[in-house]
Design a protein around this motif. Structure first.
Motif, PDB file in Angstrom:
ATOM      1  N   LEU A 308       0.822  -1.322  -0.060  1.00  0.00           N
ATOM      2  CA  LEU A 308      -0.135  -0.005   0.111  1.00  0.00           C
ATOM      3  C   LEU A 308       0.897   1.230  -0.033  1.00  0.00           C
ATOM      4  CD1 LEU A 308      -2.856   1.173   0.258  1.00  0.00           C
ATOM      5  CD2 LEU A 308      -2.671   1.149   2.654  1.00  0.00           C
ATOM      6  N   LEU A 309       0.705   2.037  -1.037  1.00  0.00           N
ATOM      7  CA  LEU A 309       1.549   2.969  -1.392  1.00  0.00           C
ATOM      8  C   LEU A 309       1.011   4.399  -1.430  1.00  0.00           C
ATOM      9  CD1 LEU A 309       3.707   1.016  -4.008  1.00  0.00           C
ATOM     10  CD2 LEU A 309       4.342   1.305  -1.513  1.00  0.00           C
ATOM     11  N   PRO A 310       0.855   5.221  -0.401  1.00  0.00           N
ATOM     12  CA  PRO A 310       0.376   6.629  -0.638  1.00  0.00           C
ATOM     13  C   PRO A 310       1.133   7.525  -1.182  1.00  0.00           C
ATOM     14  CG  PRO A 310       1.114   6.343   1.516  1.00  0.00           C
ATOM     15  CD  PRO A 310       1.245   5.058   1.041  1.00  0.00           C
ATOM     16  N   GLN A 311       0.902   8.382  -2.113  1.00  0.00           N
ATOM     17  CA  GLN A 311       1.553   9.196  -2.879  1.00  0.00           C
ATOM     18  C   GLN A 311       1.096  10.749  -2.874  1.00  0.00           C
ATOM     19  OE1 GLN A 311       1.800   9.895  -6.859  1.00  0.00           O
ATOM     20  NE2 GLN A 311       0.934   7.782  -7.453  1.00  0.00           N
ATOM     21  N   ALA A 358      15.770   7.599 -11.853  1.00  0.00           N
ATOM     22  CA  ALA A 358      14.614   7.043 -11.533  1.00  0.00           C
ATOM     23  C   ALA A 358      14.337   7.365  -9.776  1.00  0.00           C
ATOM     24  CB  ALA A 358      14.996   5.503 -11.498  1.00  0.00           C
ATOM     25  N   LEU A 359      15.276   7.381  -9.087  1.00  0.00           N
ATOM     26  CA  LEU A 359      15.383   7.811  -7.753  1.00  0.00           C
ATOM     27  C   LEU A 359      14.876   9.541  -7.775  1.00  0.00           C
ATOM     28  CD1 LEU A 359      18.618   6.378  -6.422  1.00  0.00           C
ATOM     29  CD2 LEU A 359      16.326   5.705  -5.840  1.00  0.00           C
ATOM     30  N   SER A 360      15.338  10.142  -8.616  1.00  0.00           N
ATOM     31  CA  SER A 360      14.461  11.474  -8.678  1.00  0.00           C
ATOM     32  C   SER A 360      13.236  11.477  -8.967  1.00  0.00           C
ATOM     33  CB  SER A 360      15.355  12.397  -9.941  1.00  0.00           C
ATOM     34  OG  SER A 360      16.666  12.346  -9.568  1.00  0.00           O
ATOM     35  N   LEU A 361      12.582  10.701  -9.727  1.00  0.00           N
ATOM     36  CA  LEU A 361      11.213  10.717  -9.953  1.00  0.00           C
ATOM     37  C   LEU A 361      10.616  10.233  -8.782  1.00  0.00           C
ATOM     38  CD1 LEU A 361       8.620  10.964 -11.686  1.00  0.00           C
ATOM     39  CD2 LEU A 361       9.187   8.385 -12.439  1.00  0.00           C
ATOM     40  N   LEU A 362      10.934   9.168  -8.228  1.00  0.00           N
ATOM     41  CA  LEU A 362      10.385   8.389  -7.160  1.00  0.00           C
ATOM     42  C   LEU A 362      10.316   9.430  -5.570  1.00  0.00           C
ATOM     43  CD1 LEU A 362      11.440   4.641  -7.531  1.00  0.00           C
ATOM     44  CD2 LEU A 362       9.183   5.870  -8.131  1.00  0.00           C
ATOM     45  N   ALA A 363      11.326  10.249  -5.751  1.00  0.00           N
ATOM     46  CA  ALA A 363      11.447  11.143  -4.401  1.00  0.00           C
ATOM     47  C   ALA A 363      10.379  12.192  -4.619  1.00  0.00           C
ATOM     48  CB  ALA A 363      12.936  11.908  -4.353  1.00  0.00           C
ATOM     49  N   GLU A 364       9.795  12.522  -5.780  1.00  0.00           N
ATOM     50  CA  GLU A 364       8.706  13.365  -5.811  1.00  0.00           C
ATOM     51  C   GLU A 364       7.439  12.758  -5.561  1.00  0.00           C
ATOM     52  OE1 GLU A 364       9.021  16.353  -6.240  1.00  0.00           O
ATOM     53  OE2 GLU A 364      11.264  16.528  -6.281  1.00  0.00           O
ATOM     54  N   VAL A 365       7.420  11.228  -5.797  1.00  0.00           N
ATOM     55  CA  VAL A 365       6.097  10.662  -5.532  1.00  0.00           C
ATOM     56  C   VAL A 365       5.882  10.253  -4.207  1.00  0.00           C
ATOM     57  CG1 VAL A 365       5.023   8.268  -6.115  1.00  0.00           C
ATOM     58  CG2 VAL A 365       6.548   9.353  -7.755  1.00  0.00           C
ATOM     59  N   SER A 366       7.163   9.970  -3.254  1.00  0.00           N
ATOM     60  CA  SER A 366       7.258   9.480  -2.023  1.00  0.00           C
ATOM     61  C   SER A 366       6.504  10.400  -1.068  1.00  0.00           C
ATOM     62  CB  SER A 366       8.268   9.081  -1.518  1.00  0.00           C
ATOM     63  OG  SER A 366       8.285   8.599  -0.137  1.00  0.00           O
ATOM     64  N   LEU A 367       5.777  10.138  -0.116  1.00  0.00           N
ATOM     65  CA  LEU A 367       5.520  11.097   1.002  1.00  0.00           C
ATOM     66  C   LEU A 367       6.699  11.216   1.769  1.00  0.00           C
ATOM     67  CD1 LEU A 367       2.214   9.760   2.444  1.00  0.00           C
ATOM     68  CD2 LEU A 367       2.237  11.435   0.669  1.00  0.00           C
ATOM     69  N   SER A 368       7.013  12.648   2.407  1.00  0.00           N
ATOM     70  CA  SER A 368       7.931  12.950   3.471  1.00  0.00           C
ATOM     71  C   SER A 368       7.650  11.995   4.440  1.00  0.00           C
ATOM     72  CB  SER A 368       7.686  14.215   3.855  1.00  0.00           C
ATOM     73  OG  SER A 368       6.704  14.468   4.734  1.00  0.00           O
ATOM     74  N   GLU A 369       8.740  11.705   5.304  1.00  0.00           N
ATOM     75  CA  GLU A 369       8.821  11.069   6.387  1.00  0.00           C
ATOM     76  C   GLU A 369       7.824  11.358   7.435  1.00  0.00           C
ATOM     77  OE1 GLU A 369      11.888   8.824   9.770  1.00  0.00           O
ATOM     78  OE2 GLU A 369      12.435  10.246   8.349  1.00  0.00           O
ATOM     79  N   GLU A 370       7.926  12.720   7.747  1.00  0.00           N
ATOM     80  CA  GLU A 370       6.753  13.317   8.703  1.00  0.00           C
ATOM     81  C   GLU A 370       5.260  12.938   8.260  1.00  0.00           C
ATOM     82  OE1 GLU A 370       5.502  17.664  10.688  1.00  0.00           O
ATOM     83  OE2 GLU A 370       7.154  17.480   9.133  1.00  0.00           O
ATOM     84  N   ARG A 371       5.144  13.009   6.855  1.00  0.00           N
ATOM     85  CA  ARG A 371       3.782  12.928   6.373  1.00  0.00           C
ATOM     86  C   ARG A 371       3.525  11.711   6.228  1.00  0.00           C
ATOM     87  NH1 ARG A 371      -1.432  14.358   6.334  1.00  0.00           N
ATOM     88  NH2 ARG A 371      -2.442  13.981   4.308  1.00  0.00           N
ATOM     89  N   PHE A 372       4.402  10.700   6.268  1.00  0.00           N
ATOM     90  CA  PHE A 372       4.005   9.203   6.098  1.00  0.00           C
ATOM     91  C   PHE A 372       3.694   8.761   7.617  1.00  0.00           C
ATOM     92  CE2 PHE A 372       5.678   4.812   6.187  1.00  0.00           C
ATOM     93  CZ  PHE A 372       4.760   4.346   5.427  1.00  0.00           C
ATOM     94  N   ASN A 373       4.227   9.111   8.359  1.00  0.00           N
ATOM     95  CA  ASN A 373       3.770   8.866   9.995  1.00  0.00           C
ATOM     96  C   ASN A 373       2.809   9.234  10.227  1.00  0.00           C
ATOM     97  OD1 ASN A 373       6.413   7.627  10.229  1.00  0.00           O
ATOM     98  ND2 ASN A 373       7.570   9.483  11.213  1.00  0.00           N
TER      99      ASN A 373
END
Length: 418
Positions: A308-311, A358-373
């Motif tokens: 499950l991947l929030p973005q 690829a990492l540059s793209l996925l860095a923009e997709v992922s929630l920040s650690e704070e938001r993910f928590n």
């Protein structure tokens, strides 16, 4: 503030651009009377019984190959170049110029995960019946047999779940699972539909056949409930990512968080039954929907694992926070890209593909650690748990995902089940 971005919709049906009355054998009331399609019913619960037909090879891939031979696809996906990008993660890059077609841009609302179904827009009742492969459903609880019926009516009064081709495929065997197609459900997870997708992954019984889900705001392009699936004979990078156990629910579902992977996400596995696993993920997904958080789902390892991947990519895109370099690639980071299968539309991007890009793209997709928590707190409250690492474990339990042979095999015809 209403967030909108210019979107070029992906064409998934040969009839997506048509308007008005069809006369072409669609799924609407004008054409469905007398229509017939094969039906596969899987066992609802318990041990899997022997099937009268091989689900993956004979049905999904066999019927897909038939439609390929009949020329129903917009391009030959088996001719698309694919390679593994050197580096730590082993991202997979594909050059798929066929999906990069010039179409009139449409306004796409990205700040509402839940939107009502609009019958005036393209939906799967408008596809041609020749794009359908078969009906798929679970047997009744008192029926412990897997059954296959080669020629069954499409019952308009009992909305069937169907499997159809995606005419703009990403990979070999790319299909759409459309639960209760005639009920015209919007693109939102519900418990019964997620269980149906999990049953399909289990019936396929092949770790190289995965199902994915994109919510609105996370690159679903059609607001009619559907899952995507295809066959790729190698391990996805996300499937190799280590994880840290958070908790095990009362019904036996282990929930972990991904570690050392560029997209923050949760992994659900186990459970006392398939329904327990499905219900836990459905509860988490409904929580995300109700809190207007876009997300993607990957059903992996023959239904044994669900990611499950929030973005937040479309939100950043709408706010002008994504670099022009990334936008110029026109890559839509949906479930497959987040899992490590990068579908690239320009030859220059494919030739210059690198792990750094690829990492540059996925860095923009992922929630920040704070938001993910914050999001995890919402999810665990919704399923009745608080996020607490096991106090008896001073160090997180890190588990490498079950390994699948990583040798890449390009498939051009129906493969044997591996």
């Amino acid at each position: 503030m209403l967030l909108k971005i210019k979107r070029v919709p992906t064409v998934v049906s040969n009839y997506q651009k048509e308007e008005g009355r069809c006369g072409r054998n669609c799924l609407n009331k004008c054409c469905i009377n007398g229509a017939r399609l094969s039906l596969y019913t899987c066992k609802n619960v318990g041990e899997k019984t022997e099937s009268p037909v091989n689900f993956l090879e004979s049905l999904v891939l066999g019927e897909w190959e038939d439609r390929f031979q009949r020329g129903l696809f917009r391009y030959d996906v088996t001719a698309c170049e694919t390679k593994v990008i050197p580096g730590k993660y082993g991202f997979i890059a594909q050059l798929n110029e066929g999906r990069h077609l010039k179409k009139r841009p449409t306004e796409f609302c990205v700040d509402k995960v839940l939107q009502p179904f609009d019958g005036n827009k393209f939906n799967f009742t408008k596809v041609g019946q020749e794009e359908l492969l078969f009906q798929f459903e679970a047997s009744s609880n008192d029926d412990c047999e897997i059954r296959f019926f080669p020629n069954m009516p499409l019952d308009a009064d009992n909305s069937p779940s169907v499997v159809a081709i995606n005419v703009s495929p990403i990979e070999y065997g790319h299909v759409l699972l459309i639960p209760r197609v005639l009920d015209c459900l919007p693109q939102r997870i519900d418990h019964n539909s997620l269980l149906l997708a999990l049953q399909m992954a289990t019936e396929a019984a092949n770790p190289y056949f995965r199902l994915g889900y994109n919510s609105l705001g996370a690159f679903a392009t059609i607001n009619h409930l559907h899952f995507q699936a295809y066959y790729l004979a190698m391990q996805f990078p996300i499937e190799k990512a280590p994880s840290s156990k958070i908790t095990t629910t009362d019904n036996g579902v282990k929930i972990s968080k991904l570690l050392n992977y560029p997209v923050r996400g949760l992994l659900f596995e186990g459970g006392n039954s398939m329904k327990d696993l499905s219900d836990t993920v459905a509860n988490a997904s409904v929580c995300l929907q109700n809190n207007n958080i876009p997300f993607n789902i990957l059903i992996s390892d023959s239904g044994k694992q669900i990611f499950l991947l929030p973005q937040c990519y479309t939100e950043k895109q709408a706010l002008g926070e994504v670099s022009s370099k990334l936008l110029d690639t026109q890559v839509n980071p949906a479930v497959w890209e987040m899992s490590g299968h990068m579908v690239l539309k320009r030859k220059e991007d494919y030739e210059g593909a690198s792990e750094e890009n690829a990492l540059s793209l996925l860095a923009e997709v992922s929630l920040s650690e704070e938001r993910f928590n914050e999001v995890n707190t919402m999810i665990f409250e919704a399923i009745g748990f608080s996020i607490q690492e096991d106090e008896e474990e001073e160090e997180a339990e890190v588990e490498e995902q079950s390994s699948i042979d990583g040798v890449f095999i390009r498939v051009h015809c129906c493969p044997s089940v591996i």
